[in-house]
Design a protein around this motif. Structure first.
Motif, mmCIF file in Angstrom:
data_model
loop_
_atom_site.group_PDB
_atom_site.id
_atom_site.type_symbol
_atom_site.label_atom_id
_atom_site.label_comp_id
_atom_site.label_asym_id
_atom_site.label_seq_id
_atom_site.Cartn_x
_atom_site.Cartn_y
_atom_site.Cartn_z
ATOM 1 N N ASP A 246 0.816 -1.180 -0.149
ATOM 2 C CA ASP A 246 0.011 0.026 0.014
ATOM 3 C C ASP A 246 0.703 1.310 0.068
ATOM 4 O O ASP A 246 1.870 1.406 0.670
ATOM 5 N N GLU A 247 0.250 2.271 -0.780
ATOM 6 C CA GLU A 247 1.202 3.536 -0.693
ATOM 7 C C GLU A 247 1.562 4.229 0.298
ATOM 8 O O GLU A 247 2.491 4.920 0.526
ATOM 9 N N THR A 248 0.574 3.918 1.711
ATOM 10 C CA THR A 248 0.898 4.801 3.008
ATOM 11 C C THR A 248 1.755 3.789 3.765
ATOM 12 O O THR A 248 1.876 4.363 4.754
ATOM 13 N N ILE A 249 2.232 2.681 3.365
ATOM 14 C CA ILE A 249 3.122 1.981 3.975
ATOM 15 C C ILE A 249 4.669 2.212 3.468
ATOM 16 O O ILE A 249 4.971 2.197 2.382
ATOM 17 N N THR A 250 5.528 2.955 4.437
ATOM 18 C CA THR A 250 7.013 3.101 3.862
ATOM 19 C C THR A 250 7.570 1.948 3.442
ATOM 20 O O THR A 250 7.779 1.040 4.269
ATOM 21 N N PRO A 251 8.345 2.126 2.355
ATOM 22 C CA PRO A 251 8.857 1.047 1.800
ATOM 23 C C PRO A 251 10.243 0.633 2.533
ATOM 24 O O PRO A 251 10.757 -0.286 2.134
ATOM 25 N N LEU A 252 10.706 1.509 3.194
ATOM 26 C CA LEU A 252 11.919 1.384 3.789
ATOM 27 C C LEU A 252 12.262 0.004 4.497
ATOM 28 O O LEU A 252 13.277 -0.433 4.113
ATOM 29 N N PHE A 253 11.454 -0.484 5.204
ATOM 30 C CA PHE A 253 11.654 -1.550 5.909
ATOM 31 C C PHE A 253 11.857 -2.988 5.161
ATOM 32 O O PHE A 253 12.353 -3.765 5.355
ATOM 33 N N LEU A 254 11.411 -2.868 3.943
ATOM 34 C CA LEU A 254 11.289 -3.774 2.766
ATOM 35 C C LEU A 254 12.834 -3.695 2.238
ATOM 36 O O LEU A 254 13.304 -4.789 1.349
ATOM 37 N N LYS A 255 13.778 -3.034 2.515
ATOM 38 C CA LYS A 255 15.010 -2.823 1.958
ATOM 39 C C LYS A 255 15.892 -3.885 2.546
ATOM 40 O O LYS A 255 16.965 -3.942 1.967
ATOM 41 N N GLY A 256 15.332 -4.535 3.598
ATOM 42 C CA GLY A 256 16.241 -5.583 4.154
ATOM 43 C C GLY A 256 16.338 -6.759 3.379
ATOM 44 O O GLY A 256 17.215 -7.741 3.648
ATOM 45 N N PHE A 257 15.268 -6.870 2.282
ATOM 46 C CA PHE A 257 15.411 -8.036 1.286
ATOM 47 C C PHE A 257 15.955 -7.935 0.183
ATOM 48 O O PHE A 257 15.628 -7.274 -0.921
ATOM 49 N N LYS A 258 17.219 -8.378 0.290
ATOM 50 C CA LYS A 258 18.073 -8.208 -0.944
ATOM 51 C C LYS A 258 17.554 -8.770 -2.118
ATOM 52 O O LYS A 258 17.239 -9.890 -2.090
ATOM 53 N N GLY A 259 17.708 -8.182 -3.364
ATOM 54 C CA GLY A 259 17.141 -8.740 -4.547
ATOM 55 C C GLY A 259 15.426 -8.521 -4.618
ATOM 56 O O GLY A 259 14.862 -8.915 -5.710
ATOM 57 N N LEU A 260 15.005 -8.135 -3.762
ATOM 58 C CA LEU A 260 13.312 -7.866 -4.042
ATOM 59 C C LEU A 260 13.264 -6.341 -4.090
ATOM 60 O O LEU A 260 14.060 -5.387 -3.490
ATOM 61 N N TYR A 261 12.021 -5.828 -4.579
ATOM 62 C CA TYR A 261 12.024 -4.307 -5.179
ATOM 63 C C TYR A 261 10.431 -4.103 -4.370
ATOM 64 O O TYR A 261 9.526 -4.590 -4.783
ATOM 65 N N PRO A 262 10.353 -3.192 -3.468
ATOM 66 C CA PRO A 262 9.374 -2.649 -2.981
ATOM 67 C C PRO A 262 8.366 -1.929 -4.015
ATOM 68 O O PRO A 262 9.225 -0.876 -4.814
ATOM 69 N N PHE A 263 7.349 -2.042 -4.136
ATOM 70 C CA PHE A 263 6.540 -1.111 -5.172
ATOM 71 C C PHE A 263 5.127 -0.636 -4.702
ATOM 72 O O PHE A 263 4.430 -1.555 -4.575
ATOM 73 N N PRO A 264 5.084 0.622 -4.454
ATOM 74 C CA PRO A 264 3.667 1.105 -3.905
ATOM 75 C C PRO A 264 2.698 1.110 -4.844
ATOM 76 O O PRO A 264 2.631 1.930 -5.990
ATOM 77 N N LEU A 265 1.754 0.201 -4.756
ATOM 78 C CA LEU A 265 0.828 -0.183 -5.851
ATOM 79 C C LEU A 265 0.095 0.961 -6.272
ATOM 80 O O LEU A 265 -0.280 1.152 -7.530
ATOM 81 N N GLN A 266 -0.515 1.742 -5.221
ATOM 82 C CA GLN A 266 -1.327 2.613 -5.761
ATOM 83 C C GLN A 266 -0.720 3.955 -6.466
ATOM 84 O O GLN A 266 -1.469 4.890 -6.820
ATOM 85 N N THR A 267 0.688 3.970 -6.325
ATOM 86 C CA THR A 267 1.445 5.565 -6.504
ATOM 87 C C THR A 267 1.145 5.865 -7.847
ATOM 88 O O THR A 267 0.641 7.111 -8.076
ATOM 89 N N LEU A 268 1.190 5.036 -8.941
ATOM 90 C CA LEU A 268 1.276 5.291 -10.145
ATOM 91 C C LEU A 268 -0.262 5.659 -10.707
ATOM 92 O O LEU A 268 -0.395 6.492 -11.393
ATOM 93 N N PRO A 269 -1.106 4.669 -10.447
ATOM 94 C CA PRO A 269 -2.493 4.957 -11.121
ATOM 95 C C PRO A 269 -3.322 6.191 -10.157
ATOM 96 O O PRO A 269 -4.506 6.341 -10.576
ATOM 97 N N GLU A 270 -3.094 6.350 -9.321
ATOM 98 C CA GLU A 270 -3.769 7.163 -8.237
ATOM 99 C C GLU A 270 -2.913 8.093 -7.352
ATOM 100 O O GLU A 270 -3.241 9.343 -7.433
#
Ligand code: SF4
Length: 535
Positions: free
Chosen positions: A151-175
């Motif tokens: 979700d766009e209101t969850i900050t992606p920083l905490f997902l940066k501990g997963f090497k090789g994965l890409y956080p993607f705020p789903l609603q950011t582009l279409p909304e």
């Protein structure tokens, strides 16, 4: 430089009658004079003097180059994206949007504004290309299942501990972003949601997101979805609709609503840890704290510079204010969130310019500022280019917006346990949760912010469908009177410009400035005008 200034001074003098700011001052036109009626289409570009006009052109070309790079990096997915998604077409309005945002900007404020805006453009164009290249709806790509949509209101920083994965705020582009650029795009999705039976009085942001899901207009990426209750209960309902439509395994990150209470921390911390475990389980990637610390350092630097900027905001000598400040901070904090070193470079350059401006006692906007306002406002202030308009029309500088005050605590970069606490505090202070919901003290903090930043005025957005905030209306009005601030409610319906038009919003300020304060506008051509058909 001085020689060049001397050389172009006579040219500037000769051509000054084409400058809309000069025209407004001399009663022979103004900023609206160059537009076709009802539209955002200008007949010619704004003349700002030789140096600033050239700089503006170069910045414009720079942004076009980012767009060209986007198409060149993924030509077929981008073409397919235009064919598949209605919201893609709205991005073509970006240039008009930027032109409007920086109308009336000159000198240092123009330079900083373009630096910040180019940061957003180059980041967003890369995100669009990456999303479309890996969109399962368009055939997918090599990273489709390495993406973690959230979700766009969850900050992606905490997902940066997963090497090789890409956080993607789903609603950011279409909304989330596109509603700022094109006021006509979200009403379509709102209508889709309502045609499925969603009541018409819900928050338009939540309705639009629901409509995007029902219209199958989210890129299909990743193995799971991280949904959330952020920022509010309306948003929680949206998550449920999206979960049903997207139909991927879903982890709801339900952070404590009353997050200022110390007792809430262990609960929210555990929820974040569970979310990490969920990602580990579904993607088979172990969390790597050293990888996380690399990105935490970037956001710590961004926040350190941000805090220094705030010291300058408190003075009359800050060339960074209004939309150049608030839209950049919103994007940098909520969407970039420490992931892109480019933003650290921009911050370092901007703070240097700000230090110099302060030393030289530089007065921005030709010293025409009459009021310093704290803005408590979300998306509707961007598609209306509201902060730019308040400055140009009434001399009201927006010193800081609520979006700029999101999580600014530093994150420990050595100890995972301490980092986890900091990360939780930081994540809870996200867009809208931090200011609109989550306890009375969050809203009430407004008075302290305004006082601390030496503001005499508060523009308080009155979102007619934000149920939580509507309850505070009379309380805020009473307090403003007691505390002696000029206080203006700016009505809007967030992403639905049909309910409250741009001009309706502007009239809230016009009425206060002319009737209550008895002031005259700096530029009479932008007091009342019809731009209902503009992007
Ligand atoms: S505007 Fe209000 S109702 Fe809408 S998402 Fe934000 S907090 Fe929730």
């Amino acid at each position: 430089m001085k020689i060049i200034d001397k050389l172009i001074a006579p040219i500037d003098k000769k051509l000054e009658r084409f400058d809309p700011l000069w025209q407004a001052e001399h009663g022979v036109g103004g900023l609206r004079s160059r537009y076709y009626d009802k539209t955002g289409v200008a007949k010619w570009r704004e003349w700002r003097g030789v140096k600033d006009t050239l700089f503006d052109y170069v910045s414009w070309i720079n942004n076009i180059l980012s767009m060209v790079q986007m198409v060149a990096s993924a030509p077929i997915p981008v073409m397919k994206g235009f064919w598949e998604y209605r919201w893609m077409g709205s991005y073509l309005g970006t240039f008009m949007f930027i032109d409007r945002l920086f109308e009336g900007y000159r000198g240092t404020e123009l330079r900083i504004a373009h630096m910040n805006m180019h940061g957003i453009v180059q980041s967003l164009t890369k995100k669009i290309a990456f999303g479309l290249k890996n969109d399962g709806r368009l055939g997918g790509g090599k990273d489709t299942f390495n993406i973690v949509p959230h979700d766009e209101t969850i900050t992606p920083l905490f997902l940066k501990g997963f090497k090789g994965l890409y956080p993607f705020p789903l609603q950011t582009l279409p909304e989330f972003i596109i509603c700022d650029i094109d006021q006509h795009i979200e009403p379509y999705y709102i209508d889709v949601a309502e045609s499925f039976g969603l009541p018409a009085d819900v928050c338009s942001r939540c309705a639009a997101e629901t409509g995007v899901a029902l219209d199958d207009a989210f890129p299909l990426v990743g193995k799971v979805m991280l949904s959330t209750n952020m920022p509010c209960n309306a948003s929680e309902a949206t998550s449920m609709f999206q979960r049903r439509r997207i139909a991927k395994p879903d982890f709801p990150i339900t952070l404590a609503m009353q997050h200022n209470e110390p007792e809430a921390l262990p609960y929210s911390r555990q929820v974040l840890k569970d979310a990490m475990a969920f990602v580990e389980e579904h993607y088979g990637v172990k969390y790597d704290w050293d990888e996380f610390f690399k990105y935490a350092k970037l956001i710590n630097e961004q926040n350190t510079i941000e805090l220094e900027k705030w010291d300058y905001f408190k003075t009359p000598y800050s060339p960074l204010s209004g939309v150049a400040e608030s839209l950049y901070r919103l994007y940098e904090w909520q969407s970039v969130n420490g992931q892109e070193p480019y933003f650290n470079k921009v911050d370092r350059k901007v703070i240097k310019i700000m230090r110099k401006a302060y030393e030289e006692k530089y007065l921005p906007f030709g010293g025409k500022t009459r009021h310093r306002a704290f803005l408590w406002g979300p998306s509707a202030v961007y598609y209306t280019d509201f902060p730019t308009w308040t400055q140009n029309c009434w001399g009201i500088t927006i010193v800081l917006n609520m979006d700029s005050t999101m999580g600014f605590n530093m994150i420990n970069t050595e100890d995972p346990e301490l980092a986890m606490d900091d990360l939780t505090r930081f994540t809870e202070k996200a867009c809208m949760r931090h200011h609109a919901v989550g306890g009375w003290d969050n809203i009430n903090a407004l008075w302290d912010w305004a006082k601390e930043f030496n503001c005499d005025m508060i523009l308080f957005n009155d979102n007619i469908a934000c149920k939580g905030m509507l309850g505070t209306h009379a309380l805020m009005e009473e307090q403003a009177r007691d505390l002696g601030f000029h206080f203006i409610f700016v009505e809007h319906d967030l992403q639905d410009s049909r309910t409250v038009s741009r001009q309706d919003m502007r009239n809230c300020v016009n009425n206060y400035m002319s009737v209550v304060l008895g002031e005259k506008p700096l530029d009479p051509t932008i007091v009342e005008f019809d731009d209902a058909e503009a992007y």
